[in-house]
Design a protein around this motif. Sequence first.
Motif, PDB file in Angstrom:
ATOM      1  N   GLY A  11      -9.131   2.709   4.767  1.00 42.65           N
ATOM      2  CA  GLY A  11      -8.172   1.651   5.105  1.00 42.65           C
ATOM      3  C   GLY A  11      -8.321   1.229   6.556  1.00 42.65           C
ATOM      4  O   GLY A  11      -8.197   2.043   7.462  1.00 42.65           O
ATOM      5  N   GLY A  13      -6.441  -1.036   8.279  1.00 37.34           N
ATOM      6  CA  GLY A  13      -5.283  -1.700   8.888  1.00 37.34           C
ATOM      7  C   GLY A  13      -5.168  -1.274  10.342  1.00 37.34           C
ATOM      8  O   GLY A  13      -6.075  -0.630  10.893  1.00 37.34           O
ATOM      9  N   SER A  15      -3.461   1.048  11.678  1.00 40.42           N
ATOM     10  CA  SER A  15      -3.472   2.493  11.871  1.00 40.42           C
ATOM     11  C   SER A  15      -4.857   3.089  11.626  1.00 40.42           C
ATOM     12  O   SER A  15      -5.336   3.899  12.421  1.00 40.42           O
ATOM     13  CB  SER A  15      -2.435   3.126  10.928  1.00 40.42           C
ATOM     14  N   GLY A  16      -5.495   2.674  10.529  1.00 39.66           N
ATOM     15  CA  GLY A  16      -6.815   3.207  10.203  1.00 39.66           C
ATOM     16  C   GLY A  16      -7.851   2.831  11.252  1.00 39.66           C
ATOM     17  O   GLY A  16      -8.711   3.642  11.613  1.00 39.66           O
ATOM     18  N   GLU A  34     -13.042  -0.028   4.016  1.00 40.01           N
ATOM     19  CA  GLU A  34     -11.966  -1.023   3.891  1.00 40.01           C
ATOM     20  C   GLU A  34     -12.257  -1.910   2.683  1.00 40.01           C
ATOM     21  O   GLU A  34     -13.363  -2.431   2.543  1.00 40.01           O
ATOM     22  CB  GLU A  34     -11.875  -1.839   5.189  1.00 40.01           C
ATOM     23  N   ARG A  35     -11.239  -2.100   1.842  1.00 38.27           N
ATOM     24  CA  ARG A  35     -11.474  -2.874   0.602  1.00 38.27           C
ATOM     25  C   ARG A  35     -11.633  -4.376   0.873  1.00 38.27           C
ATOM     26  O   ARG A  35     -12.221  -5.088   0.077  1.00 38.27           O
ATOM     27  CB  ARG A  35     -10.348  -2.626  -0.394  1.00 38.27           C
ATOM     28  N   THR A  42      -2.345  -5.747   7.109  1.00 38.69           N
ATOM     29  CA  THR A  42      -1.192  -6.659   7.098  1.00 38.69           C
ATOM     30  C   THR A  42      -1.067  -7.408   8.423  1.00 38.69           C
ATOM     31  O   THR A  42      -0.672  -8.576   8.468  1.00 38.69           O
ATOM     32  CB  THR A  42       0.105  -5.842   6.886  1.00 38.69           C
ATOM     33  N   TRP A  43      -1.401  -6.731   9.492  1.00 36.53           N
ATOM     34  CA  TRP A  43      -1.285  -7.266  10.852  1.00 36.53           C
ATOM     35  C   TRP A  43      -2.093  -8.563  11.022  1.00 36.53           C
ATOM     36  O   TRP A  43      -1.633  -9.508  11.651  1.00 36.53           O
ATOM     37  CB  TRP A  43      -1.867  -6.201  11.762  1.00 36.53           C
ATOM     38  N   SER A 102     -15.233  -2.207   0.122  1.00 38.32           N
ATOM     39  CA  SER A 102     -15.416  -0.873  -0.457  1.00 38.32           C
ATOM     40  C   SER A 102     -14.039  -0.252  -0.654  1.00 38.32           C
ATOM     41  O   SER A 102     -13.246  -0.191   0.291  1.00 38.32           O
ATOM     42  CB  SER A 102     -16.234   0.010   0.491  1.00 38.32           C
ATOM     43  N   THR A 137      -4.407   3.881   3.919  1.00 33.49           N
ATOM     44  CA  THR A 137      -4.358   2.791   2.936  1.00 33.49           C
ATOM     45  C   THR A 137      -3.002   2.082   2.908  1.00 33.49           C
ATOM     46  O   THR A 137      -2.786   1.190   2.101  1.00 33.49           O
ATOM     47  CB  THR A 137      -4.647   3.321   1.509  1.00 33.49           C
ATOM     48  N   ASP A 141      -2.783   5.799  -1.054  1.00 34.14           N
ATOM     49  CA  ASP A 141      -3.585   5.883  -2.293  1.00 34.14           C
ATOM     50  C   ASP A 141      -4.349   7.201  -2.395  1.00 34.14           C
ATOM     51  O   ASP A 141      -4.389   7.824  -3.460  1.00 34.14           O
ATOM     52  CB  ASP A 141      -4.620   4.741  -2.346  1.00 34.14           C
TER      53      ASP A 141
HETATM   54  C1  LIG Z   1       5.713  -9.713   5.813  1.00 32.68           C
HETATM   55  C2  LIG Z   1       5.631  -8.647   6.874  1.00 32.68           C
HETATM   56  C3  LIG Z   1       5.965  -8.966   8.183  1.00 32.68           C
HETATM   57  C4  LIG Z   1       5.875  -8.000   9.173  1.00 32.68           C
HETATM   58  N1  LIG Z   1       6.155  -8.347  10.469  1.00 32.68           N
HETATM   59  C5  LIG Z   1       5.873  -7.471  11.457  1.00 32.68           C
HETATM   60  C6  LIG Z   1       5.930  -7.885  12.822  1.00 32.68           C
HETATM   61  O1  LIG Z   1       6.280  -9.015  13.146  1.00 32.68           O
HETATM   62  N2  LIG Z   1       5.565  -6.974  13.767  1.00 32.68           N
HETATM   63  C7  LIG Z   1       5.190  -5.698  13.449  1.00 32.68           C
HETATM   64  O2  LIG Z   1       4.870  -4.934  14.363  1.00 32.68           O
HETATM   65  N3  LIG Z   1       5.150  -5.294  12.179  1.00 32.68           N
HETATM   66  C8  LIG Z   1       5.452  -6.144  11.177  1.00 32.68           C
HETATM   67  N4  LIG Z   1       5.349  -5.744   9.862  1.00 32.68           N
HETATM   68  C9  LIG Z   1       4.998  -4.343   9.556  1.00 32.68           C
HETATM   69  C10 LIG Z   1       3.541  -4.026   9.875  1.00 32.68           C
HETATM   70  O3  LIG Z   1       2.744  -5.181   9.791  1.00 32.68           O
HETATM   71  C11 LIG Z   1       2.965  -2.993   8.931  1.00 32.68           C
HETATM   72  O4  LIG Z   1       3.887  -1.981   8.627  1.00 32.68           O
HETATM   73  C12 LIG Z   1       1.732  -2.335   9.540  1.00 32.68           C
HETATM   74  O5  LIG Z   1       0.805  -3.342   9.873  1.00 32.68           O
HETATM   75  C13 LIG Z   1       1.175  -1.350   8.547  1.00 32.68           C
HETATM   76  O6  LIG Z   1      -0.086  -0.920   8.989  1.00 32.68           O
HETATM   77  P1  LIG Z   1      -0.938   0.135   8.151  1.00 32.68           P
HETATM   78  O7  LIG Z   1      -2.226   0.295   8.879  1.00 32.68           O
HETATM   79  O8  LIG Z   1      -0.117   1.340   7.891  1.00 32.68           O
HETATM   80  O9  LIG Z   1      -1.140  -0.503   6.700  1.00 32.68           O
HETATM   81  P2  LIG Z   1      -1.772  -1.862   6.157  1.00 32.68           P
HETATM   82  O10 LIG Z   1      -1.658  -2.952   7.137  1.00 32.68           O
HETATM   83  O11 LIG Z   1      -1.195  -2.044   4.806  1.00 32.68           O
HETATM   84  O12 LIG Z   1      -3.327  -1.506   6.036  1.00 32.68           O
HETATM   85  C14 LIG Z   1      -3.864  -0.777   4.977  1.00 32.68           C
HETATM   86  C15 LIG Z   1      -5.343  -1.141   4.853  1.00 32.68           C
HETATM   87  O13 LIG Z   1      -5.941  -0.317   3.858  1.00 32.68           O
HETATM   88  C16 LIG Z   1      -6.726  -1.096   2.970  1.00 32.68           C
HETATM   89  N5  LIG Z   1      -6.714  -0.382   1.690  1.00 32.68           N
HETATM   90  C17 LIG Z   1      -5.641  -0.168   0.883  1.00 32.68           C
HETATM   91  N6  LIG Z   1      -5.992   0.567  -0.177  1.00 32.68           N
HETATM   92  C18 LIG Z   1      -7.305   0.830  -0.044  1.00 32.68           C
HETATM   93  C19 LIG Z   1      -8.253   1.578  -0.831  1.00 32.68           C
HETATM   94  N7  LIG Z   1      -7.876   2.215  -1.975  1.00 32.68           N
HETATM   95  N8  LIG Z   1      -9.542   1.654  -0.395  1.00 32.68           N
HETATM   96  C20 LIG Z   1      -9.924   1.036   0.757  1.00 32.68           C
HETATM   97  N9  LIG Z   1      -9.049   0.311   1.545  1.00 32.68           N
HETATM   98  C21 LIG Z   1      -7.775   0.233   1.144  1.00 32.68           C
HETATM   99  C22 LIG Z   1      -6.034  -2.444   2.938  1.00 32.68           C
HETATM  100  O14 LIG Z   1      -6.926  -3.471   2.559  1.00 32.68           O
HETATM  101  C23 LIG Z   1      -5.550  -2.580   4.402  1.00 32.68           C
HETATM  102  O15 LIG Z   1      -6.515  -3.174   5.225  1.00 32.68           O
HETATM  103  C24 LIG Z   1       5.469  -6.680   8.833  1.00 32.68           C
HETATM  104  C25 LIG Z   1       5.138  -6.359   7.517  1.00 32.68           C
HETATM  105  C26 LIG Z   1       5.222  -7.332   6.537  1.00 32.68           C
HETATM  106  C27 LIG Z   1       4.818  -6.984   5.129  1.00 32.68           C
END
Ligand SMILES: Cc1cc2nc3c(=O)[nH]c(=O)nc-3n(C[C@H](O)[C@H](O)[C@H](O)COP(=O)(O)OP(=O)(O)OC[C@H]3O[C@@H](n4cnc5c(N)ncnc54)[C@H](O)[C@@H]3O)c2cc1C
Length: 401
Positions: A11, A13, A15-16, A34-35, A42-43, A102, A137, A141
């Motif tokens: 993943g 994102g 964090s990853g 990364e898929r 989300t960012w 992937s 992820t 997942d």
């Molecule tokens: C609509 C919305 C608005 C928001 N607004 C804000 C804001 O203004 N400011 C703020 O700071 N935060 C905001 N947030 C919260 C913040 O964006 C997220 O909580 C944060 O970006 C999460 O990061 P993450 O790395 O944990 O996960 P994610 O961003 O979900 O990243 C996960 C990654 O893993 C990949 N992945 C998933 N499953 C698999 C798999 N099986 N195999 C390979 N890759 C995989 C995905 O493609 C993705 O790239 C918002 C969230 C939402 C939904």
Amino acid sequence: MWRNSDVLVIGGGVSGTMAAIAAARKGVKVTLVERGGCLGGTWTAGLVGMTLDSGDKEGLLKEFLTIVYHEKEQGTATIFEIQKYVLEKLCTESGVEMMFHSQVCDVKTDGHQIKEVRVITKSGHIDFHAKVIIDATGDGDVAAMSGCSYDYGRPSDGKAQPMSMIALVSGLDERANTYISFPDNPFWDARNRLKGVLDAVGAPYSIGCPSIQPLCGEIYILSANQEYGKRGCNVNELTEATMNARREIYRLVGALRNGAPDVFGNLMLVSTPECIGVREGRRIHGRYTITVEDMIVGRRHEDAVCLVRYWVDIHSLENDGGKGFTDDGIKMQPYDIPFRALLPKDIDNLVLAGRCISGDFYAHASYRVAGNMAPVGEAAGTMAAEAVMKGKKICEVEYQR
Ligand SMILES: Cc1cc2nc3c(=O)[nH]c(=O)nc-3n(C[C@H](O)[C@H](O)[C@H](O)COP(=O)(O)OP(=O)(O)OC[C@H]3O[C@@H](n4cnc5c(N)ncnc54)[C@H](O)[C@@H]3O)c2cc1C
């Protein structure tokens, strides 16, 4: 086909990616799977862009934001494109092996260890053997595939925060100014006026209070969609939410353009993201679970990863026609995310990075923003590399701030 890596990050994102950069800078071999086709999750791909709760954060996030700030001054790109560019640049410079397009599809375990991670790629499947695996992820997942226990949703009814699709629009001029949430416009006034015009043109909207905010130049962000009661880790519900959301946005832009031509006659939908934004997924059970009590007392820890200051931001679980979010009356104080919340209690060579860390429904509503998920990733990557270098289990490595 199989491959080896010291640290396998699943993943890309916020964090990853931070995890991968931090681990690679320690000199171990890091692969980031990364898929999608870009970094930031989300960012970036979800058109969020803003980094909430970044104020007092040091380390990789500060370094990243400094570069982004400098790039923004050039005026070359939107915040999302700058973020993607800078994340890819930092990964390349630190020697992260990148694999886009992937997706992890299976995990083999033996007792409390992950032995193999199967990734399906454009060129067939690859079985990875890694010393430490980082589940970034978002939805947890990899942890779920490994049999880790987890919680999902609000304890009273199991419902999670809604998914949302943000969109980019253009074609607005000064006639629309009173409907746009400019930083100097009273927050609710512009939103309520927009709500009024949508009601007047007879266009129903799923969000409690829709908004249009300036992004840059002629481009604005339209936030008008919430998808209630659908789970981001269920493929059918995720697909349905994505299609519903896109249909709603298309319909709302058309309704404003045709129904209020004096103000919105040139409004145009520029882009919707490929993926809908998922706020909440699985919360994997860790060696520590951050709770609402921790927030109320402002609990601090020896193994603190970062201090969370962001409020309890629960987006309405159904359309209540009101503000669209609530803190459920919880008054929090700044509290720490301890490193133990990143360590799943069921698997020894897995680390959690991102919104799937161990916390309850209310704590997740507060720590989930990018300003906290970046340092969580950095800590996960740093400690994963330490474990590899010391030849220890990650739970046995002494955590250093
Ligand atoms: C609509 C919305 C608005 C928001 N607004 C804000 C804001 O203004 N400011 C703020 O700071 N935060 C905001 N947030 C919260 C913040 O964006 C997220 O909580 C944060 O970006 C999460 O990061 P993450 O790395 O944990 O996960 P994610 O961003 O979900 O990243 C996960 C990654 O893993 C990949 N992945 C998933 N499953 C698999 C798999 N099986 N195999 C390979 N890759 C995989 C995905 O493609 C993705 O790239 C918002 C969230 C939402 C939904």
